[in-house]
Design a protein around this motif. Structure first.
Motif, mmCIF file in Angstrom:
data_model
loop_
_atom_site.group_PDB
_atom_site.id
_atom_site.type_symbol
_atom_site.label_atom_id
_atom_site.label_comp_id
_atom_site.label_asym_id
_atom_site.label_seq_id
_atom_site.Cartn_x
_atom_site.Cartn_y
_atom_site.Cartn_z
ATOM 1 N N GLN A 1 67.251 70.103 -14.630
ATOM 2 C CA GLN A 1 68.288 69.089 -14.791
ATOM 3 C C GLN A 1 67.730 67.719 -15.158
ATOM 4 O O GLN A 1 68.484 66.787 -15.427
ATOM 5 N N ASP B 1 71.394 68.283 -25.213
ATOM 6 C CA ASP B 1 70.405 67.938 -24.184
ATOM 7 C C ASP B 1 69.034 67.683 -24.794
ATOM 8 O O ASP B 1 68.311 66.779 -24.371
ATOM 9 N N LYS C 1 75.585 72.478 -25.950
ATOM 10 C CA LYS C 1 74.983 71.676 -24.883
ATOM 11 C C LYS C 1 73.468 71.675 -24.935
ATOM 12 O O LYS C 1 72.835 70.642 -24.724
ATOM 13 N N ASP D 1 80.492 71.076 -19.041
ATOM 14 C CA ASP D 1 79.970 70.026 -18.163
ATOM 15 C C ASP D 1 80.630 70.049 -16.779
ATOM 16 O O ASP D 1 80.248 69.298 -15.891
ATOM 17 N N ASP E 1 66.345 73.482 -20.666
ATOM 18 C CA ASP E 1 66.824 72.477 -19.729
ATOM 19 C C ASP E 1 68.351 72.410 -19.774
ATOM 20 O O ASP E 1 68.979 72.753 -20.780
ATOM 21 N N TYR E 2 68.928 71.953 -18.684
ATOM 22 C CA TYR E 2 70.380 71.823 -18.575
ATOM 23 C C TYR E 2 70.631 70.517 -17.828
ATOM 24 O O TYR E 2 70.704 70.484 -16.609
ATOM 25 N N LEU E 3 70.724 69.419 -18.587
ATOM 26 C CA LEU E 3 70.856 68.100 -17.974
ATOM 27 C C LEU E 3 72.177 67.986 -17.221
ATOM 28 O O LEU E 3 73.239 68.312 -17.754
ATOM 29 N N HIS E 4 72.085 67.540 -15.989
ATOM 30 C CA HIS E 4 73.284 67.476 -15.157
ATOM 31 C C HIS E 4 73.000 66.631 -13.922
ATOM 32 O O HIS E 4 71.911 66.699 -13.356
ATOM 33 N N GLY F 1 65.068 67.707 -17.574
ATOM 34 C CA GLY F 1 64.448 67.892 -18.887
ATOM 35 C C GLY F 1 62.947 68.116 -18.896
ATOM 36 O O GLY F 1 62.284 67.854 -19.901
ATOM 37 N N THR G 1 68.773 64.210 -26.046
ATOM 38 C CA THR G 1 68.599 63.260 -24.943
ATOM 39 C C THR G 1 67.166 63.281 -24.413
ATOM 40 O O THR G 1 66.567 62.235 -24.150
#
Length: 340
Positions: A326, A23, A19, A224, A151-154, A328, A26
């Motif tokens: 979330q 990320d 992940k 996710d 970062d942890y895009l969500h 970035g 992205t």
């Protein structure tokens, strides 16, 4: 500046290990970088997945324009050297985002080869000040910047449950692979807390006293989905066999790396409890998003001393960091620090 990266295949869209890299792709795209390979895919079959990555990297090298800046993520297994070769052939600059350093993982020993490979980059994004200092001790040549936290895009889901804290029974969450120390938690002196466990490897037969255990295993969820399934009060960052220190190779690595687990907890809106020798301990304290301990035996006293006002302030600070994670912002700031 022509800024490019090469997307690859990942074993699963739901795999926690991939992940962070997905990320990053992205976030690069959101910052104006262009993918010159195939589209990012999530095929579990290792042979097919490897073939897709081979074609993607080869296509990317063929499309790579002279004088571009190519962003790579390390490690990229057998493909990293191939990408470096293509970049140097076309006189391109290389920016590398470092996810793991094998030389710091104990079981591999120090590798001059690894430093030599990373020295072929022009710029490196590393985890934190501790990792940066280690690289500087190895006389690394590229320009360095810290990402500070991964970062942890969500996107928050409306069905996610966030139960208000009950100071009479604080839920301390551990998410990830269940190390031997997990079963020792029952030996801690009783207090106003319990442990909620999420992840793989839990073995109920190892619980010392099932009638009086404070361990509550909640199950395992895809990367996710887990953010919307975890409902707790504090997130624990700890590894190894012991309650007194993060021992072993994984524990030692914690002194240099940014665990993705920490970002996961923050997206679950939980303050952090972390080993005081961990590289991220200063980040936690400076941001006011939790506290550090030298031993898990300190948890009872530390939690009992917290006032509702202090916990509310920690949670408010967590929400600020969460907003950046979330979307970035940490990688985006590191890119700007390197004029990328």
């Amino acid at each position: 500046m022509n800024k490019v990266y090469i997307a690859r295949n990942y074993r699963s869209k739901f795999d926690a290990a991939g992940k962070a890299k997905m990320d990053c792709e992205t976030i690069l795209q959101n910052n104006g970088w262009k993918n010159i390979g195939l589209k990012q895919t999530w095929i579990a079959n290792s042979i097919l997945g490897t073939l897709i990555s081979v074609f993607s990297v080869t296509l990317g090298i063929l499309r790579l324009k002279k004088g571009s800046t190519l962003c790579l993520q390390y490690p990229f297994h057998k493909f990293y050297g191939y990408c470096l070769w293509g970049a140097k052939l076309k006189k391109c600059d290389v920016l590398t985002i470092v996810h793991d350093v094998r030389s710091l993982k104990g079981k591999y020993g120090f590798s001059e080869k690894e430093i030599a490979i990373l020295n072929q980059s022009d710029k490196l994004i590393v985890h934190n000040d501790k990792m940066r200092a280690w690289f500087e001790q190895q006389n690394i040549k590229p320009q360095l910047a810290n990402i500070e936290a991964f970062d942890y895009l969500h996107t928050d889901q409306p069905q996610a449950v966030r139960t208000p804290i009950n100071v009479e029974q604080i839920r301390v969450v551990f998410a990830g692979n269940m190390g031997p120390f997990i079963y020792e938690l029952d030996h801690l002196e009783r207090g106003n807390f319990k442990f909620d466990l999420y992840g793989v490897g839990f073995d109920a037969s190892k619980i010392h006293d099932r009638e009086n255990t404070r361990l509550d295993y909640k199950g395992c969820f895809p990367a996710d989905k887990v953010i919307d399934c975890i409902d707790g009060d504090f997130g624990l960052v700890w590894y190894g066999n012991s309650l007194d220190s993060c021992d072993g190779e994984t524990g030692q690595y914690l002194q240099y790396n940014n665990p993705h687990k920490l970002s996961l907890y923050l997206l679950c809106e939980m303050p952090i409890i972390i080993w005081d020798k961990a590289a991220m301990a200063d980040f936690v304290e400076t941001a006011g998003i939790g506290f550090k301990v030298s031993s898990l035996k300190e948890i009872k006293q530390r939690l009992s001393e917290l006032t509702p006002e202090q916990i509310a302030q920690m949670k408010a600070n967590v929400l600020k960091v969460k907003a950046d994670l979330q979307t970035g912002q940490y990688l985006s700031r590191a890119l700007k620090a390197l004029n990328c």
